[in-house]
Each structure stands twice: as structure tokens, then as C-alpha cells.
Design a protein around this motif. Structure first.
Motif, mmCIF file in Angstrom:
data_model
loop_
_atom_site.group_PDB
_atom_site.id
_atom_site.type_symbol
_atom_site.label_atom_id
_atom_site.label_comp_id
_atom_site.label_asym_id
_atom_site.label_seq_id
_atom_site.Cartn_x
_atom_site.Cartn_y
_atom_site.Cartn_z
ATOM 1 N N MET A 1 0.874 -1.187 0.000
ATOM 2 C CA MET A 1 0.000 0.000 0.000
ATOM 3 C C MET A 1 0.903 1.226 0.000
ATOM 4 N N TYR A 2 0.443 2.333 -0.582
ATOM 5 C CA TYR A 2 1.243 3.557 -0.590
ATOM 6 C C TYR A 2 1.534 4.003 0.843
ATOM 7 N N SER A 3 2.749 4.518 1.059
ATOM 8 C CA SER A 3 3.145 5.027 2.371
ATOM 9 C C SER A 3 4.279 6.028 2.155
ATOM 10 N N LEU B 1 14.343 18.564 -11.180
ATOM 11 C CA LEU B 1 14.799 19.650 -10.302
ATOM 12 C C LEU B 1 13.579 20.328 -9.708
ATOM 13 N N GLN B 2 13.535 20.412 -8.374
ATOM 14 C CA GLN B 2 12.403 21.051 -7.703
ATOM 15 C C GLN B 2 12.848 22.367 -7.069
ATOM 16 N N ASP B 3 12.166 23.438 -7.413
ATOM 17 C CA ASP B 3 12.385 24.722 -6.756
ATOM 18 C C ASP B 3 11.515 24.747 -5.498
ATOM 19 N N ASP C 1 5.393 6.214 -17.672
ATOM 20 C CA ASP C 1 4.133 6.795 -18.136
ATOM 21 C C ASP C 1 3.753 8.134 -17.483
ATOM 22 N N TRP C 2 4.706 9.060 -17.387
ATOM 23 C CA TRP C 2 4.351 10.439 -17.040
ATOM 24 C C TRP C 2 5.221 11.360 -17.893
ATOM 25 N N SER C 3 4.774 12.597 -18.022
ATOM 26 C CA SER C 3 5.402 13.469 -19.011
ATOM 27 C C SER C 3 5.965 14.736 -18.370
ATOM 28 N N GLU D 1 -0.011 18.926 -7.342
ATOM 29 C CA GLU D 1 -0.535 18.916 -8.728
ATOM 30 C C GLU D 1 0.066 17.773 -9.550
ATOM 31 N N TRP D 2 1.410 17.626 -9.492
ATOM 32 C CA TRP D 2 1.976 16.578 -10.355
ATOM 33 C C TRP D 2 1.629 15.193 -9.844
ATOM 34 N N HIS D 3 1.299 15.073 -8.536
ATOM 35 C CA HIS D 3 0.848 13.771 -8.021
ATOM 36 C C HIS D 3 -0.656 13.571 -8.194
ATOM 37 N N GLY D 4 -1.324 14.526 -8.853
ATOM 38 C CA GLY D 4 -2.778 14.471 -9.005
ATOM 39 C C GLY D 4 -3.336 13.119 -9.424
ATOM 40 N N VAL E 1 -0.687 10.785 2.433
ATOM 41 C CA VAL E 1 0.703 10.430 2.105
ATOM 42 C C VAL E 1 1.444 11.631 1.512
ATOM 43 N N PHE E 2 0.788 12.354 0.596
ATOM 44 C CA PHE E 2 1.508 13.437 -0.073
ATOM 45 C C PHE E 2 1.692 14.649 0.843
ATOM 46 N N ASP E 3 0.714 14.931 1.720
ATOM 47 C CA ASP E 3 0.895 16.045 2.678
ATOM 48 C C ASP E 3 2.099 15.778 3.574
ATOM 49 N N ARG F 1 16.041 8.462 0.392
ATOM 50 C CA ARG F 1 15.646 7.628 -0.749
ATOM 51 C C ARG F 1 14.346 6.908 -0.445
ATOM 52 N N ARG F 2 13.712 6.437 -1.514
ATOM 53 C CA ARG F 2 12.552 5.566 -1.382
ATOM 54 C C ARG F 2 12.500 4.677 -2.617
ATOM 55 N N LEU F 3 11.745 3.574 -2.511
ATOM 56 C CA LEU F 3 11.564 2.696 -3.672
ATOM 57 C C LEU F 3 10.132 2.813 -4.166
ATOM 58 N N ASN F 4 9.985 2.834 -5.468
ATOM 59 C CA ASN F 4 8.667 2.793 -6.095
ATOM 60 C C ASN F 4 8.710 1.668 -7.131
ATOM 61 N N TRP F 5 7.567 1.180 -7.572
ATOM 62 C CA TRP F 5 7.593 0.069 -8.531
ATOM 63 C C TRP F 5 6.379 0.117 -9.446
ATOM 64 N N LEU G 1 17.269 18.028 -5.893
ATOM 65 C CA LEU G 1 17.523 17.146 -7.038
ATOM 66 C C LEU G 1 16.875 15.800 -6.721
ATOM 67 N N PHE G 2 16.030 15.318 -7.645
ATOM 68 C CA PHE G 2 15.307 14.057 -7.455
ATOM 69 C C PHE G 2 15.790 13.077 -8.519
ATOM 70 N N GLY G 3 16.394 11.974 -8.082
ATOM 71 C CA GLY G 3 16.865 10.967 -9.023
ATOM 72 C C GLY G 3 15.878 9.810 -9.067
ATOM 73 N N ALA H 1 -4.944 -0.624 -11.502
ATOM 74 C CA ALA H 1 -5.429 0.125 -12.679
ATOM 75 C C ALA H 1 -4.525 1.314 -12.964
ATOM 76 N N TYR H 2 -4.129 2.035 -11.908
ATOM 77 C CA TYR H 2 -3.244 3.199 -12.090
ATOM 78 C C TYR H 2 -1.919 2.779 -12.727
ATOM 79 N N LYS H 3 -1.393 1.636 -12.300
ATOM 80 C CA LYS H 3 -0.118 1.174 -12.840
ATOM 81 C C LYS H 3 -0.266 0.546 -14.232
ATOM 82 N N GLY H 4 -1.493 0.364 -14.671
ATOM 83 C CA GLY H 4 -1.714 -0.122 -16.038
ATOM 84 C C GLY H 4 -1.432 -1.607 -16.213
HETATM 85 C C1 HEM Z 1 3.971 9.078 -8.588
HETATM 86 C C2 HEM Z 1 7.047 12.744 -9.274
HETATM 87 C C3 HEM Z 1 8.435 12.547 -4.662
HETATM 88 C C4 HEM Z 1 5.093 9.156 -3.885
HETATM 89 C C5 HEM Z 1 4.653 10.133 -9.151
HETATM 90 C C6 HEM Z 1 4.504 10.587 -10.511
HETATM 91 C C7 HEM Z 1 5.366 11.604 -10.693
HETATM 92 C C8 HEM Z 1 6.069 11.806 -9.460
HETATM 93 C C9 HEM Z 1 5.589 12.416 -11.970
HETATM 94 C C10 HEM Z 1 3.535 10.032 -11.573
HETATM 95 C C11 HEM Z 1 2.244 10.799 -11.507
HETATM 96 C C12 HEM Z 1 1.386 10.538 -12.742
HETATM 97 O O1 HEM Z 1 0.772 9.459 -12.813
HETATM 98 O O2 HEM Z 1 1.362 11.395 -13.632
HETATM 99 C C13 HEM Z 1 7.702 12.989 -8.087
HETATM 100 C C14 HEM Z 1 8.737 13.978 -7.919
HETATM 101 C C15 HEM Z 1 9.135 13.939 -6.628
HETATM 102 C C16 HEM Z 1 8.331 12.905 -5.975
HETATM 103 C C17 HEM Z 1 9.272 14.901 -9.024
HETATM 104 C C18 HEM Z 1 10.208 14.784 -6.022
HETATM 105 C C19 HEM Z 1 10.017 15.699 -5.133
HETATM 106 C C20 HEM Z 1 7.639 11.617 -4.048
HETATM 107 C C21 HEM Z 1 7.720 11.280 -2.655
HETATM 108 C C22 HEM Z 1 6.788 10.335 -2.418
HETATM 109 C C23 HEM Z 1 6.106 10.068 -3.681
HETATM 110 C C24 HEM Z 1 8.708 11.855 -1.654
HETATM 111 C C25 HEM Z 1 6.549 9.708 -1.072
HETATM 112 C C26 HEM Z 1 5.442 9.245 -0.636
HETATM 113 C C27 HEM Z 1 4.555 8.808 -5.103
HETATM 114 C C28 HEM Z 1 3.630 7.700 -5.293
HETATM 115 C C29 HEM Z 1 3.329 7.660 -6.650
HETATM 116 C C30 HEM Z 1 4.042 8.761 -7.257
HETATM 117 C C31 HEM Z 1 3.110 6.754 -4.211
HETATM 118 C C32 HEM Z 1 2.471 6.608 -7.376
HETATM 119 C C33 HEM Z 1 3.445 5.614 -7.959
HETATM 120 C C34 HEM Z 1 2.900 4.336 -8.541
HETATM 121 O O3 HEM Z 1 1.927 3.757 -8.033
HETATM 122 O O4 HEM Z 1 3.499 3.826 -9.506
HETATM 123 N N1 HEM Z 1 5.609 10.904 -8.525
HETATM 124 N N2 HEM Z 1 7.476 12.356 -6.900
HETATM 125 N N3 HEM Z 1 6.651 10.867 -4.643
HETATM 126 N N4 HEM Z 1 4.789 9.414 -6.291
HETATM 127 FE FE1 HEM Z 1 6.094 10.911 -6.578
#
Ligand code: HEM
Length: 344
Positions: free
Chosen positions: A37-39, A159-161, A179-181, A192-195, A205-207, A223-227, A280-282, A316-319
Motif C-alpha cells: 500500500m502507498y506510504s 529539479l524542484q524549486d 508513463d508520465w510526461s 498537482e503533479w501527483h494528481g 501520504v503526499f501532505d 531515498r525511497r523505492l517505487n515500482w 535534485l530528485f533521481g 489500474a493506475y499502474k496499467g
Molecule cells: C507518482 C514525481 C516525490 C510518492 C509520481 C509521478 C510523478 C512523481 C511524476 C507520476 C504521476 C502521474 O501518474 O502522472 C515525483 C517527484 C518527486 C516525488 C518529481 C520529487 C520531489 C515523491 C515522494 C513520495 C512520492 C517523496 C513519497 C510518498 C509517489 C507515489 C506515486 C508517485 C506513491 C504513485 C506511484 C505508482 O503507483 O506507480 N511521482 N514524486 N513521490 N509518487 Fe512521486
């Protein structure tokens, strides 16, 4: 052990990308539990961790040269994959310094940075580059400083300001995205970008993540892992190119599912930058086929359980719904039902 680069491998068309056994063992498997689950899964980005992928600040592996070539191809086709707004120039130089210094410190056999005041020389042996330039003078490099260094690193970068108690994505090098642009998101705020992400907004989670990041300190990266999952070992799964890779989903069958479907892991790192106060976000992408995952008993058990029980909105979100059940059916007989311990 010295890494053997594989410069000829491809991430499109012929898909010759493959993992060596050593590369498989350094894969950053993303699930600490049998369910997902997202955290706010953020931890200090210190050298060391469950696999070798965590031993450097900016990880370089056997795919380094091939990934840099693939990035150059994407940029030649679509230069807008790298964009930086003009007010981020200081952050560009901060990023160049951060990446060069860490690559040189972690891989002295591959990279060297020499400084004589502002006169710097950068040597990148795997890519055959030697570049002298004046730090702070963009005209002394072949392209902008952020583009220059991110063309020589694996994974995407943004790059985040930081202003108005928020973060704005005001630049990026984005050629290996899930799949994001960047072209669509540039200039947006954190919320907004996490909309498009389901469930996570309601859970706060985002707040919480934003509050944490606004206090990120220089010298203490996190760091964190996403998949997600991707059909074929394709790095560029951008919305811009959806017509190229979208139809791949329909090519998955019970016979080819293990070879075709890949677990796509992002090792995400966040650095406060010293002069600009930007972040800087890698987003470092690792692809491993389900067949390779199945070679490791604790990974195949856990992936089976995570995918079987995944919340449908996240799937569904992950396609992935089109082939999710095929992966579950492939892994189910390989899950012996034994308990797994917490951790990766
Ligand atoms: C998804 C950018 C940091 C959690 C995303 C997406 C983008 C993004 C572009 C895809 C949104 C879409 O579908 O259009 C960023 C950037 C970050 C950042 C630039 C740098 C500040 C974080 C952090 C978290 C986070 C710190 C911690 C909770 C997530 C989650 C998703 C997501 C849970 C959905 C991923 C999935 O299910 O595949 N992020 N993110 N993000 N982000 Fe971030």
C-alpha cells in the motif's frame, strides 16, 4: 569486482537487454512485506543497504553505457525530454557538482574530477569523455550543465524549486519514465503533479511527504523505492510514445508472461542542493523479468502475494490489469506458502 559493461544491449526493437547473475543479485527488490500500500517510505540515502545497488550515491551498473546511448537516442528524437526553466540555472550547476563529485568518489576507476579554482576537468572513461570547463560558465560546456551531467548518469532526474512552502518541478531529464510526461508536468506543484495517483491523497501520504521534503537538509539525502510493471525491457514508456509501447500489453500470453513482463523498480533519491536550495530528485530505473524474479524463492513468493492481493485502484493506475492475473497464475505454483520475514 569490476563491472563488465554491455554497450550493445538495447531497450527497444530487438530488446537484447539481459541481466547477468551478479546484476540480478543487486536488484533492489521493493517489497518489505507480503502486501503493498502507498506510504511515506522514505529513509536516509546512506551508502550500504540490502543489495549493491545501494552502495553508491548514484549507482552505476553493467547497463551504464547502453542506458546513456538509449538516452541520447530519445533526446535526438524528442529534445523536450530535457527542459529546465531559466531561474534554475544555479540548481543546474549544483546538480552537476553533486553528480560529478559522487561519481568520482564512488567509482574512481571510471570517473575523475580535477579542480583548479573554477577551472574543472571531468574525465568519464566508460564514455570516453574528457572535458575542461569553467564552473559557472555554461558557454564552456557543449550543452547546459544539467543536461551535460544527466546525459552521463543512469536514471531520470528532476529539479524542484522550493518556494511558497511547496515544491515545483521546474526542470528535468526524463527519458526512462513510467508513463508520465515532463512536458505536461513542468512548473506544477507537488500536489498537482501527483494528481493522478489514487488513494494516496486521501491517506495524507503526499501532505506528509511534502512536509518532510521541505525540511530536507544539505548533506543528508534520502531515498525511497517505487515500482510498477512493464512489458519488455523498455526504458522509455512515456505518454509521448504510448502508441509505440501501449500495444505490447496485448502481446502477453500465459506462455511468454515470465519472459515478457518485467518488474520495474525505481530507486528514488532526493538531495538538497547547496547554492540554490533546490531539490535534485533521481529516479533510477531497474528492470527484472518475472522469470528472473522467480529464480529467487523469497522474491517469487512475495511478488506472488503482492500482485494477488493488490488494491484494484493501484493495479489500474499502474496499467497492469491486462496481464496481472497471468503473472499471478505463473507465480502461484512457485509460492510454497511458507511465511516470509519482514524486510527485503
Ligand atoms: C507518482 C514525481 C516525490 C510518492 C509520481 C509521478 C510523478 C512523481 C511524476 C507520476 C504521476 C502521474 O501518474 O502522472 C515525483 C517527484 C518527486 C516525488 C518529481 C520529487 C520531489 C515523491 C515522494 C513520495 C512520492 C517523496 C513519497 C510518498 C509517489 C507515489 C506515486 C508517485 C506513491 C504513485 C506511484 C505508482 O503507483 O506507480 N511521482 N514524486 N513521490 N509518487 Fe512521486
Amino acid at each position: 569486482m569490476t563491472v563488465q559493461f554491455k554497450p550493445a544491449e538495447t531497450f527497444r526493437d530487438t530488446f537484447t537487454y539481459k541481466k547477468s547473475p551478479e546484476d540480478l543479485l543487486r536488484f533492489p527488490f521493493p517489497f518489505p512485506e507480503d502486501s503493498y500500500m502507498y506510504s511515506v517510505n522514505i529513509e536516509p540515502h546512506v551508502r550500504g543497504g540490502p543489495t549493491a545497488a545501494f552502495q553508491a550515491q548514484f549507482d552505476v551498473d553493467e547497463h551504464y553505457i547502453a542506458e546513456c546511448k538509449e538516452r541520447a537516442r530519445v533526446l535526438a528524437e524528442d529534445p523536450k525530454r530535457c527542459q529546465v526553466l531559466p531561474h534554475m540555472l544555479t540548481a543546474e550547476w549544483d546538480s552537476l557538482e553533486m553528480i560529478m563529485e559522487n561519481l568520482a568518489a564512488d567509482y574512481p576507476e571510471h570517473f575523475t574530477l580535477s579542480k583548479d579554482g573554477d577551472a574543472w576537468t571531468w574525465v568519464n572513461r566508460p564514455l570516453g569523455i574528457q572535458q575542461s570547463f569553467i564552473f559557472g560558465k555554461a558557454e564552456t560546456l557543449p550543452c547546459g550543465p544539467f543536461e551535460y551531467i544527466t546525459r552521463q548518469a543512469q536514471g531520470d532526474f528532476t529539479l524542484q524549486d522550493q518556494r511558497e512552502d511547496n515544491l515545483f518541478v521546474d526542470g528535468g531529464m526524463v527519458t526512462t519514465q513510467a508513463d508520465w510526461s515532463l512536458e505536461f508536468d513542468i512548473g506544477m506543484s507537488f500536489q498537482e503533479w501527483h494528481g493522478p495517483v489514487p488513494l494516496a491523497h486521501e491517506k495524507g501520504v503526499f501532505d506528509r511527504a511534502l512536509k518532510y521534503l521541505l525540511r530536507l537538509q544539505y548533506g543528508q539525502p534520502v531515498r525511497r523505492l517505487n515500482w510498477t510493471m512493464t512489458v519488455n525491457p523498455r526504458l522509455d514508456t512515456s505518454p509521448e510514445n504510448y502508441p509505440v509501447w501501449g500495444p505490447d500489453k496485448a502481446s502477453v500470453t500465459p506462455e511468454n508472461v515470465a519472459e515478457k513482463v518485467h518488474l520495474r523498480v525505481e530507486l528514488q533519491t532526493l538531495y538538497r542542493l547547496p547554492r540554490s536550495n533546490a531539490i535534485l530528485f533521481g529516479i533510477r530505473c531497474y528492470l527484472t523479468s518475472v522469470a528472473d524474479i522467480a529464480k529467487v524463492p523469497k522474491w517469487r513468493r512475495r511478488l506472488h502475494r503482492v500482485l494477488r492481493d493488490l488494491h484494484p485502484d493501484i493495479a489500474a493506475y499502474k496499467g497492469i490489469p491486462r496481464y496481472q492475473q497471468m503473472v499471478v497464475d505463473y507465480l502461484a505454483p512457485l509460492d510454497d506458502g511458507s511465511a516470509t520475514s519482514p524486510g527485503i
